[in-house]
Design an enzyme around this catalytic site. Structure first.
Site, PDB file in Angstrom:
ATOM      1  N   LYS A 110       0.908   5.793   8.080  1.00  0.00           N
ATOM      2  CA  LYS A 110       1.492   5.899   6.737  1.00  0.00           C
ATOM      3  C   LYS A 110       0.389   6.035   5.678  1.00  0.00           C
ATOM      4  O   LYS A 110       0.442   6.911   4.808  1.00  0.00           O
ATOM      5  CB  LYS A 110       2.353   4.643   6.500  1.00  0.00           C
ATOM      6  CG  LYS A 110       2.925   4.443   5.137  1.00  0.00           C
ATOM      7  CD  LYS A 110       2.122   3.539   4.242  1.00  0.00           C
ATOM      8  CE  LYS A 110       1.931   2.128   4.742  1.00  0.00           C
ATOM      9  NZ  LYS A 110       1.241   1.249   3.802  1.00  0.00           N
ATOM     10  N   SER A 120       0.872  -1.182   0.000  1.00  0.00           N
ATOM     11  CA  SER A 120       0.000   0.000   0.000  1.00  0.00           C
ATOM     12  C   SER A 120       0.903   1.224   0.000  1.00  0.00           C
ATOM     13  O   SER A 120       1.522   1.531   1.023  1.00  0.00           O
ATOM     14  CB  SER A 120      -0.868   0.029   1.256  1.00  0.00           C
ATOM     15  OG  SER A 120      -1.589  -1.158   1.394  1.00  0.00           O
ATOM     16  N   LYS A 154      -7.219   1.748  -2.454  1.00  0.00           N
ATOM     17  CA  LYS A 154      -6.772   1.317  -1.120  1.00  0.00           C
ATOM     18  C   LYS A 154      -6.832   2.484  -0.124  1.00  0.00           C
ATOM     19  O   LYS A 154      -7.198   2.302   1.045  1.00  0.00           O
ATOM     20  CB  LYS A 154      -5.350   0.748  -1.222  1.00  0.00           C
ATOM     21  CG  LYS A 154      -4.702   0.402   0.097  1.00  0.00           C
ATOM     22  CD  LYS A 154      -5.335  -0.786   0.801  1.00  0.00           C
ATOM     23  CE  LYS A 154      -4.670  -1.043   2.138  1.00  0.00           C
ATOM     24  NZ  LYS A 154      -5.294  -2.124   2.888  1.00  0.00           N
TER      25      LYS A 154
HETATM   26  P1  NAD Z   1       5.625  -5.733   7.641  1.00  0.00           P
HETATM   27  O1  NAD Z   1       6.334  -4.549   8.187  1.00  0.00           O
HETATM   28  O2  NAD Z   1       5.220  -6.851   8.536  1.00  0.00           O
HETATM   29  O3  NAD Z   1       6.467  -6.396   6.418  1.00  0.00           O
HETATM   30  C1  NAD Z   1       7.261  -5.667   5.515  1.00  0.00           C
HETATM   31  C2  NAD Z   1       8.471  -6.529   5.163  1.00  0.00           C
HETATM   32  O4  NAD Z   1       9.253  -5.824   4.178  1.00  0.00           O
HETATM   33  C3  NAD Z   1       9.376  -6.794   6.353  1.00  0.00           C
HETATM   34  O5  NAD Z   1       9.603  -8.196   6.490  1.00  0.00           O
HETATM   35  C4  NAD Z   1      10.660  -6.052   6.009  1.00  0.00           C
HETATM   36  O6  NAD Z   1      11.826  -6.672   6.528  1.00  0.00           O
HETATM   37  C5  NAD Z   1      10.620  -6.081   4.499  1.00  0.00           C
HETATM   38  N1  NAD Z   1      11.468  -5.050   3.882  1.00  0.00           N
HETATM   39  C6  NAD Z   1      11.544  -3.736   4.212  1.00  0.00           C
HETATM   40  N2  NAD Z   1      12.449  -3.122   3.419  1.00  0.00           N
HETATM   41  C7  NAD Z   1      12.936  -4.056   2.579  1.00  0.00           C
HETATM   42  C8  NAD Z   1      13.904  -4.042   1.545  1.00  0.00           C
HETATM   43  N3  NAD Z   1      14.549  -2.919   1.221  1.00  0.00           N
HETATM   44  N4  NAD Z   1      14.172  -5.203   0.889  1.00  0.00           N
HETATM   45  C9  NAD Z   1      13.529  -6.360   1.226  1.00  0.00           C
HETATM   46  N5  NAD Z   1      12.608  -6.437   2.213  1.00  0.00           N
HETATM   47  C10 NAD Z   1      12.320  -5.303   2.882  1.00  0.00           C
HETATM   48  O7  NAD Z   1       4.335  -5.141   6.884  1.00  0.00           O
HETATM   49  P2  NAD Z   1       2.998  -5.935   6.468  1.00  0.00           P
HETATM   50  O8  NAD Z   1       2.002  -5.801   7.561  1.00  0.00           O
HETATM   51  O9  NAD Z   1       3.342  -7.259   5.884  1.00  0.00           O
HETATM   52  O10 NAD Z   1       2.485  -4.931   5.309  1.00  0.00           O
HETATM   53  C11 NAD Z   1       3.061  -4.896   4.005  1.00  0.00           C
HETATM   54  C12 NAD Z   1       2.221  -3.955   3.150  1.00  0.00           C
HETATM   55  O11 NAD Z   1       0.877  -4.448   3.101  1.00  0.00           O
HETATM   56  C13 NAD Z   1       2.138  -2.528   3.723  1.00  0.00           C
HETATM   57  O12 NAD Z   1       2.131  -1.595   2.680  1.00  0.00           O
HETATM   58  C14 NAD Z   1       0.811  -2.529   4.461  1.00  0.00           C
HETATM   59  O13 NAD Z   1       0.264  -1.234   4.563  1.00  0.00           O
HETATM   60  C15 NAD Z   1      -0.011  -3.458   3.570  1.00  0.00           C
HETATM   61  N6  NAD Z   1      -1.126  -4.137   4.252  1.00  0.00           N
HETATM   62  C16 NAD Z   1      -0.965  -4.688   5.498  1.00  0.00           C
HETATM   63  C17 NAD Z   1      -2.050  -5.302   6.123  1.00  0.00           C
HETATM   64  C18 NAD Z   1      -1.932  -5.880   7.517  1.00  0.00           C
HETATM   65  O14 NAD Z   1      -2.980  -6.170   8.127  1.00  0.00           O
HETATM   66  N7  NAD Z   1      -0.738  -6.104   8.046  1.00  0.00           N
HETATM   67  C19 NAD Z   1      -3.289  -5.363   5.477  1.00  0.00           C
HETATM   68  C20 NAD Z   1      -3.407  -4.852   4.200  1.00  0.00           C
HETATM   69  C21 NAD Z   1      -2.314  -4.229   3.592  1.00  0.00           C
END
Ligand code: NAD
Length: 294
Positions: free
Chosen positions: A238, A95, A170
């Site tokens: 964010k 997102s 979104k």
């Molecule tokens: P998270 O923080 O758990 O996971 C993000 C991952 O990206 C982490 O494992 C991190 O180590 C990795 N990362 C960061 N920088 C990196 C890089 N340079 N290279 C490789 N890996 C890297 O976040 P999440 O909850 O999994 O969310 C991911 C996306 O999905 C976000 O944009 C969030 O807004 C969206 N989202 C989350 C949810 C939820 O309920 N958690 C629901 C819908 C959408």
């Protein structure tokens, strides 16, 4: 199909597992090695960088926190565009800001890489079940090519328009969810302070017009005092930041969003940014000194 998957957090890991279950070969990368280990034991193969993952796959999926992370993973050193062959498809499921999707897509096009944005709604439980709601933007032909892969992770995948339209959709979703949690918190504080059992209130109103998916998911968390994420306050900050910036850019004032943003900023300043966004209730609890509990 051979799929590169970058970003193995709360959402990425279960999405990878569903792709593996469907018989795809997964080449995964995350800056946190232990996140890779968790899905490697389920059958994925580890890449040494985003570039390496892209060089080994015709389809790359990213699931990262925000615009700067996607820009760095796709456009930066050791990034996707350094490894991807022309014709590679990039599906960014993070997102992020719609303008960032458009900028990244333009850079991809220069290298012959075709990109769509395809963020999701539904959170961790639906990522685990493979029943996410997926909202996509970009070339419809590319969307059609990856539709079956998307449906491995989701219950629905809707093409909403040009590149960035997925993330605009979104943002609309995130505004509704944030305001809904705030409305539920405000109303449940009212009834708690007035001495009515919150579970009775929930039972009485959840089937009426005020009922919502948000109410069903978040009231049990609030009344249990369980704010384990789920979806973190900091990630919602964010999203609301991206919504406010986008809204201001297109001439759509967002007065309610800015109020809920300040509630979340207050919680963040109190060290609660890693709590689930249902912790908006804690903002009201601080105001009144009363907990919404059973
Ligand atoms: P998270 O923080 O758990 O996971 C993000 C991952 O990206 C982490 O494992 C991190 O180590 C990795 N990362 C960061 N920088 C990196 C890089 N340079 N290279 C490789 N890996 C890297 O976040 P999440 O909850 O999994 O969310 C991911 C996306 O999905 C976000 O944009 C969030 O807004 C969206 N989202 C989350 C949810 C939820 O309920 N958690 C629901 C819908 C959408």
């Amino acid at each position: 199909m051979k799929i590169g998957f970058i970003g193995l957090g709360i959402m990425g890991k279960p999405m990878v597992r569903n792709l593996l279950k469907a018989g795809h070969e997964l080449i995964v990368y995350d800056v946190v090695e232990s996140n890779m280990d968790e899905v490697v034991k389920d059958g994925a193969k580890a890449a040494s960088s985003s570039k390496d993952a892209a060089a080994r796959c015709g389809l790359v999926i990213t699931m990262l926190p925000n615009s700067p992370h996607v820009k760095s993973v796709v456009l930066g050193a050791e990034g996707v565009l350094e490894g991807a062959a022309p014709g590679t498809i990039l599906v960014d499921m993070s997102s992020i800001a719609p303008l960032a999707s458009q900028e990244i897509c333009r850079e991809c096009a220069k290298k012959g890489v075709r990109m769509i944005d395809a963020p999701v709604s539904g959170g961790e439980p639906k990522a685990v079940d493979g029943t996410l709601s997926i909202m996509a933007g970009g070339d419809k032909e590319v969307f059609d090519q990856v539709y079956d892969v998307l449906m491995t992770m989701g219950a629905s995948a809707v093409h909403c328009g040009d590149i960035g339209a997925g993330n605009t959709t979104k943002l609309a979703n995130q505004v509704i969810v944030a305001l809904n949690i705030a409305a539920v918190s405000e109303a449940f504080m009212l009834s708690t302070r007035a001495g009515v059992d919150p579970l009775k209130v929930f039972e009485a109103i959840k089937g009426g017009l005020a009922g919502s998916t948000v109410m069903n998911a978040k009231v049990p968390m609030i009344t249990d005092g369980n704010f384990k994420p789920g979806f973190k306050i900091d990630l919602h900050i964010k999203d609301l930041g991206n919504a406010l910036e986008t809204g201001h850019g297109v001439g759509a004032p967002l007065p309610l969003t800015s109020q809920v943003m300040e509630m979340m900023q207050n919680l963040h300043a109190d060290g609660l940014g890693e709590n689930d966004h249902s912790a908006i209730a804690r903002y009201y609890e601080k105001l009144t000194g009363t907990e919404i509990r059973v």
